[in-house]
Design an enzyme around this catalytic site. Structure first.
Site, PDB file in Angstrom:
ATOM      1  N   HIS A   1       0.818  -1.200   0.000  1.00 15.31           N
ATOM      2  CA  HIS A   1       0.000   0.000   0.000  1.00 15.31           C
ATOM      3  C   HIS A   1       0.858   1.258   0.000  1.00 15.31           C
ATOM      4  O   HIS A   1       1.945   1.287   0.591  1.00 15.31           O
ATOM      5  CB  HIS A   1      -0.908   0.006   1.233  1.00 15.31           C
ATOM      6  CG  HIS A   1      -1.797  -1.194   1.337  1.00 15.31           C
ATOM      7  ND1 HIS A   1      -2.137  -1.786   2.534  1.00 15.31           N
ATOM      8  CD2 HIS A   1      -2.405  -1.945   0.373  1.00 15.31           C
ATOM      9  CE1 HIS A   1      -2.924  -2.837   2.313  1.00 15.31           C
ATOM     10  NE2 HIS A   1      -3.096  -2.944   1.010  1.00 15.31           N
TER      11      HIS A   1
ATOM     12  N   LYS B   1       4.747   6.075   7.996  1.00 15.49           N
ATOM     13  CA  LYS B   1       4.300   5.093   8.984  1.00 15.49           C
ATOM     14  C   LYS B   1       5.460   4.682   9.894  1.00 15.49           C
ATOM     15  O   LYS B   1       6.595   4.522   9.438  1.00 15.49           O
ATOM     16  CB  LYS B   1       3.753   3.846   8.290  1.00 15.49           C
ATOM     17  CG  LYS B   1       2.520   4.096   7.447  1.00 15.49           C
ATOM     18  CD  LYS B   1       2.091   2.843   6.683  1.00 15.49           C
ATOM     19  CE  LYS B   1       0.883   3.120   5.798  1.00 15.49           C
ATOM     20  NZ  LYS B   1       0.517   1.931   4.979  1.00 15.49           N
TER      21      LYS B   1
ATOM     22  N   TYR C   1       0.696   0.608  14.152  1.00 16.45           N
ATOM     23  CA  TYR C   1       1.458   1.608  13.418  1.00 16.45           C
ATOM     24  C   TYR C   1       0.852   2.999  13.548  1.00 16.45           C
ATOM     25  O   TYR C   1      -0.368   3.176  13.596  1.00 16.45           O
ATOM     26  CB  TYR C   1       1.691   1.232  11.960  1.00 16.45           C
ATOM     27  CG  TYR C   1       0.512   0.762  11.149  1.00 16.45           C
ATOM     28  CD1 TYR C   1      -0.044   1.578  10.173  1.00 16.45           C
ATOM     29  CD2 TYR C   1      -0.010  -0.521  11.313  1.00 16.45           C
ATOM     30  CE1 TYR C   1      -1.104   1.137   9.392  1.00 16.45           C
ATOM     31  CE2 TYR C   1      -1.067  -0.966  10.542  1.00 16.45           C
ATOM     32  CZ  TYR C   1      -1.616  -0.129   9.589  1.00 16.45           C
ATOM     33  OH  TYR C   1      -2.672  -0.570   8.819  1.00 16.45           O
TER      34      TYR C   1
ATOM     35  N   ASP D   1      -6.418  -6.343  -2.411  1.00 13.62           N
ATOM     36  CA  ASP D   1      -5.007  -6.511  -2.747  1.00 13.62           C
ATOM     37  C   ASP D   1      -4.832  -7.433  -3.957  1.00 13.62           C
ATOM     38  O   ASP D   1      -3.951  -7.221  -4.785  1.00 13.62           O
ATOM     39  CB  ASP D   1      -4.233  -7.067  -1.553  1.00 13.62           C
ATOM     40  CG  ASP D   1      -4.058  -6.038  -0.437  1.00 13.62           C
ATOM     41  OD1 ASP D   1      -4.256  -4.839  -0.701  1.00 13.62           O
ATOM     42  OD2 ASP D   1      -3.723  -6.442   0.689  1.00 13.62           O
TER      43      ASP D   1
END
Length: 201
Positions: free
Chosen positions: A62, A72, A132, A169
């Site tokens: 991503h 992130k 995260y 995905d």
């Protein structure tokens, strides 16, 4: 806390110092001053996410439009994952390259990836729990993906047979298709955006 730059520019590994005794242990898994010194600007925290996955599940790859992108800071608080960073920035010296870092509840490492880099992971254990911190909130119109099994990238996922993917995905384009469609970040623009963040701090 030790900081190790990874082979892809804009990505770092953070190794905390753990303090344990008969009661358990304590560690600082995120330190703003340490990250700021390594990255050149603070993490402008906008959102915190938690993901729980079964063994063999692959999430990613991503990335988000830059600006503003989505930096992130990722760690695994339960079990283990193989965290993957992919350079999807057109014009980057390491375009198309990927790097892996094992994140688990033993070493308790974290990774930071700058805006414009692709991110994914493979759960190595059941109930692998990834936490995260993100510099931007989720914005579907700016979010994109690259197929995690794209043979051009050739990520060596540590699973027997085909990994388990989400429907989204599994329908993601390859790196070449994403580049042709014009949805990939541009390296120079990513660097310029990070420079602007540093100048504000």
């Amino acid at each position: 806390m030790k900081v190790n730059p990874l082979g892809i520019e804009g990505a770092w590994e953070f190794v905390p110092q753990q303090h344990g005794d008969a009661r358990g242990l304590f560690l600082e898994w995120y330190k703003a001053d340490v990250l700021t010194e390594a990255v050149g600007h603070p993490l402008n925290l906008k959102q915190g996410n938690l993901s729980v996955s079964s063994a063999g599940v692959v999430r990613g790859i991503h990335f988000a439009d830059v600006p503003p992108g989505q930096a992130k800071y990722v760690t695994c608080v339960r079990g283990a994952v193989l965290d993957i960073i992919v350079d999807v920035r057109v014009g980057s010296p390491t375009f198309g390259r990927w790097e892996a870092v094992r994140l688990d509840d033993q070493d308790r490492k974290a990774v930071y990836l700058s805006e414009g880099l692709g991110h994914g992971f493979c759960a190595l254990t059941d109930d692998a729990t990834v936490s995260y911190l993100c510099s931007e909130g989720y914005a579907p119109q700016r979010e994109h993906g690259i197929h995690p099994l794209d043979p051009e990238i050739a990520i060596e996922w540590p699973v027997d047979g085909e990994p388990e993917l989400s429907a989204k995905d599994a329908q993601s384009p390859t790196l070449a298709q994403a580049r042709e469609a014009g949805i990939l970040p541009v390296y120079e623009e990513c660097v310029a955006f990070r420079t602007s963040l540093a100048s504000r701090s």
